[in-house]
Write a protein that holds these residues in place. Structure first.
Motif, PDB file in Angstrom:
ATOM      1  N   ASP A   1     189.581 -42.641  27.448  1.00  0.00           N
ATOM      2  CA  ASP A   1     190.664 -41.744  28.309  1.00  0.00           C
ATOM      3  C   ASP A   1     189.608 -40.192  28.713  1.00  0.00           C
ATOM      4  O   ASP A   1     188.212 -40.528  28.146  1.00  0.00           O
ATOM      5  CB  ASP A   1     191.607 -41.199  27.153  1.00  0.00           C
ATOM      6  N   PHE A   2     189.645 -38.989  29.047  1.00  0.00           N
ATOM      7  CA  PHE A   2     188.949 -38.292  29.768  1.00  0.00           C
ATOM      8  C   PHE A   2     188.361 -37.504  29.289  1.00  0.00           C
ATOM      9  O   PHE A   2     187.153 -37.620  29.203  1.00  0.00           O
ATOM     10  CB  PHE A   2     189.473 -37.214  30.130  1.00  0.00           C
ATOM     11  N   THR A   3     188.613 -37.327  28.080  1.00  0.00           N
ATOM     12  CA  THR A   3     187.917 -36.159  27.061  1.00  0.00           C
ATOM     13  C   THR A   3     186.822 -37.891  26.242  1.00  0.00           C
ATOM     14  O   THR A   3     186.010 -37.444  25.724  1.00  0.00           O
ATOM     15  CB  THR A   3     188.569 -36.257  25.325  1.00  0.00           C
ATOM     16  N   ALA A   4     187.087 -38.352  25.571  1.00  0.00           N
ATOM     17  CA  ALA A   4     185.915 -39.734  25.767  1.00  0.00           C
ATOM     18  C   ALA A   4     184.882 -39.495  26.549  1.00  0.00           C
ATOM     19  O   ALA A   4     184.001 -40.089  26.355  1.00  0.00           O
ATOM     20  CB  ALA A   4     186.340 -41.207  25.586  1.00  0.00           C
ATOM     21  N   PHE A   5     185.268 -40.005  27.877  1.00  0.00           N
ATOM     22  CA  PHE A   5     184.471 -40.039  29.425  1.00  0.00           C
ATOM     23  C   PHE A   5     183.465 -38.740  29.299  1.00  0.00           C
ATOM     24  O   PHE A   5     182.450 -38.533  29.665  1.00  0.00           O
ATOM     25  CB  PHE A   5     185.299 -40.040  30.334  1.00  0.00           C
ATOM     26  N   ILE A   6     184.422 -37.968  29.085  1.00  0.00           N
ATOM     27  CA  ILE A   6     183.536 -37.051  29.019  1.00  0.00           C
ATOM     28  C   ILE A   6     182.513 -36.250  27.635  1.00  0.00           C
ATOM     29  O   ILE A   6     180.757 -35.437  28.247  1.00  0.00           O
ATOM     30  CB  ILE A   6     184.501 -35.260  29.264  1.00  0.00           C
ATOM     31  N   ASP A   7     182.845 -36.779  26.413  1.00  0.00           N
ATOM     32  CA  ASP A   7     181.977 -36.731  25.654  1.00  0.00           C
ATOM     33  C   ASP A   7     180.623 -37.575  25.699  1.00  0.00           C
ATOM     34  O   ASP A   7     179.789 -37.141  25.286  1.00  0.00           O
ATOM     35  CB  ASP A   7     182.826 -37.072  24.030  1.00  0.00           C
ATOM     36  N   ASP A   8     181.062 -39.000  25.963  1.00  0.00           N
ATOM     37  CA  ASP A   8     179.576 -39.763  26.738  1.00  0.00           C
ATOM     38  C   ASP A   8     179.222 -39.548  28.164  1.00  0.00           C
ATOM     39  O   ASP A   8     178.003 -40.070  28.464  1.00  0.00           O
ATOM     40  CB  ASP A   8     180.092 -40.598  27.078  1.00  0.00           C
ATOM     41  N   ASN A   9     180.194 -38.577  29.121  1.00  0.00           N
ATOM     42  CA  ASN A   9     179.179 -38.254  30.382  1.00  0.00           C
ATOM     43  C   ASN A   9     178.973 -36.588  30.437  1.00  0.00           C
ATOM     44  O   ASN A   9     178.990 -35.962  31.272  1.00  0.00           O
ATOM     45  CB  ASN A   9     179.613 -38.846  31.304  1.00  0.00           C
ATOM     46  N   PRO A  10     178.218 -35.620  29.379  1.00  0.00           N
ATOM     47  CA  PRO A  10     178.500 -34.742  29.258  1.00  0.00           C
ATOM     48  C   PRO A  10     177.540 -33.730  29.900  1.00  0.00           C
ATOM     49  O   PRO A  10     177.825 -32.459  31.041  1.00  0.00           O
ATOM     50  CB  PRO A  10     177.544 -34.098  28.394  1.00  0.00           C
ATOM     51  N   ARG A  11     176.643 -34.382  31.526  1.00  0.00           N
ATOM     52  CA  ARG A  11     175.906 -33.656  32.840  1.00  0.00           C
ATOM     53  C   ARG A  11     177.508 -33.350  33.733  1.00  0.00           C
ATOM     54  O   ARG A  11     176.978 -32.989  34.088  1.00  0.00           O
ATOM     55  CB  ARG A  11     175.246 -35.390  33.358  1.00  0.00           C
ATOM     56  N   PHE A  12     178.797 -34.057  33.061  1.00  0.00           N
ATOM     57  CA  PHE A  12     179.292 -33.914  34.233  1.00  0.00           C
ATOM     58  C   PHE A  12     180.238 -32.283  33.810  1.00  0.00           C
ATOM     59  O   PHE A  12     180.755 -31.849  34.609  1.00  0.00           O
ATOM     60  CB  PHE A  12     180.842 -34.628  34.177  1.00  0.00           C
ATOM     61  N   GLN A  13     179.792 -31.898  32.638  1.00  0.00           N
ATOM     62  CA  GLN A  13     180.220 -30.269  32.318  1.00  0.00           C
ATOM     63  C   GLN A  13     178.938 -29.432  33.056  1.00  0.00           C
ATOM     64  O   GLN A  13     179.765 -28.706  33.444  1.00  0.00           O
ATOM     65  CB  GLN A  13     180.075 -30.453  30.799  1.00  0.00           C
ATOM     66  N   ARG A  14     178.298 -29.832  34.127  1.00  0.00           N
ATOM     67  CA  ARG A  14     177.849 -29.019  34.533  1.00  0.00           C
ATOM     68  C   ARG A  14     178.216 -28.620  36.406  1.00  0.00           C
ATOM     69  O   ARG A  14     177.927 -30.013  37.071  1.00  0.00           O
ATOM     70  CB  ARG A  14     175.990 -29.677  34.563  1.00  0.00           C
ATOM     71  N   LYS A  15     178.250 -27.580  35.971  1.00  0.00           N
ATOM     72  CA  LYS A  15     179.028 -27.387  38.153  1.00  0.00           C
ATOM     73  C   LYS A  15     177.722 -26.878  39.008  1.00  0.00           C
ATOM     74  O   LYS A  15     178.560 -27.474  39.847  1.00  0.00           O
ATOM     75  CB  LYS A  15     179.640 -25.728  37.622  1.00  0.00           C
ATOM     76  N   ASP A  16     176.741 -27.266  38.471  1.00  0.00           N
ATOM     77  CA  ASP A  16     175.651 -27.470  39.670  1.00  0.00           C
ATOM     78  C   ASP A  16     174.788 -28.343  39.872  1.00  0.00           C
ATOM     79  O   ASP A  16     173.766 -29.248  39.952  1.00  0.00           O
ATOM     80  CB  ASP A  16     174.355 -26.587  39.212  1.00  0.00           C
TER      81      ASP A  16
END
Length: 130
Positions: free
Chosen positions: A83-98
């Motif tokens: 799911d998206f939450t697990a994906f973001i938790d394991d790929n925190p670089r995608f939280q970077r706007k830049d």
């Protein structure tokens, strides 16, 4: 908001706001459901509908749209069934706007050409692209 409602409202341009992680979520969900190429088309259409409804069609950016799909879809393909939450938790670089600035100089990414059509990165290639 659950994924189905979120994508339906996005596709109709019926969201009051659209934060960075919403963009990543759209790309992730469309990639998982329809594949990378369809995710580009669906994300493009939804963003154009949304920016049009919000009265800011000039905010649509083709290179950012395609590049985000390429980045997210490369990781989503390597980590299926999450799911998206697990994906973001394991790929925190995608939280970077830049994050795209790791691949593009600011001059290229924020230039008029990149806004209107997809421009290849000038610093390093996007992953998963032959």
């Amino acid at each position: 908001m659950d994924d189905d409602v979120f994508l339906d409202r996005f596709s109709r341009g019926d969201l009051s706001g659209f934060a960075h992680l919403d963009h990543v979520r759209v790309v992730y969900l469309y990639t998982r459901r329809a594949g990378r190429d369809a995710a580009v088309e669906l994300t493009r259409a939804g963003l154009r509908a949304l920016t049009g409804r919000l009265g800011v069609p000039e905010k649509y950016h083709e290179t950012m749209t395609v590049a985000w799909v390429q980045l997210v879809s490369a990781r989503a393909a390597a980590e299926p069934g999450r799911d998206f939450t697990a994906f973001i938790d394991d790929n925190p670089r995608f939280q970077r706007k830049d994050l795209l600035e790791d691949y593009y100089s600011r001059e290229v990414l924020f230039g008029a050409e990149a806004r209107g059509r997809f421009v290849e990165p000038d610093l390093r290639p996007l992953p998963g692209v032959a």
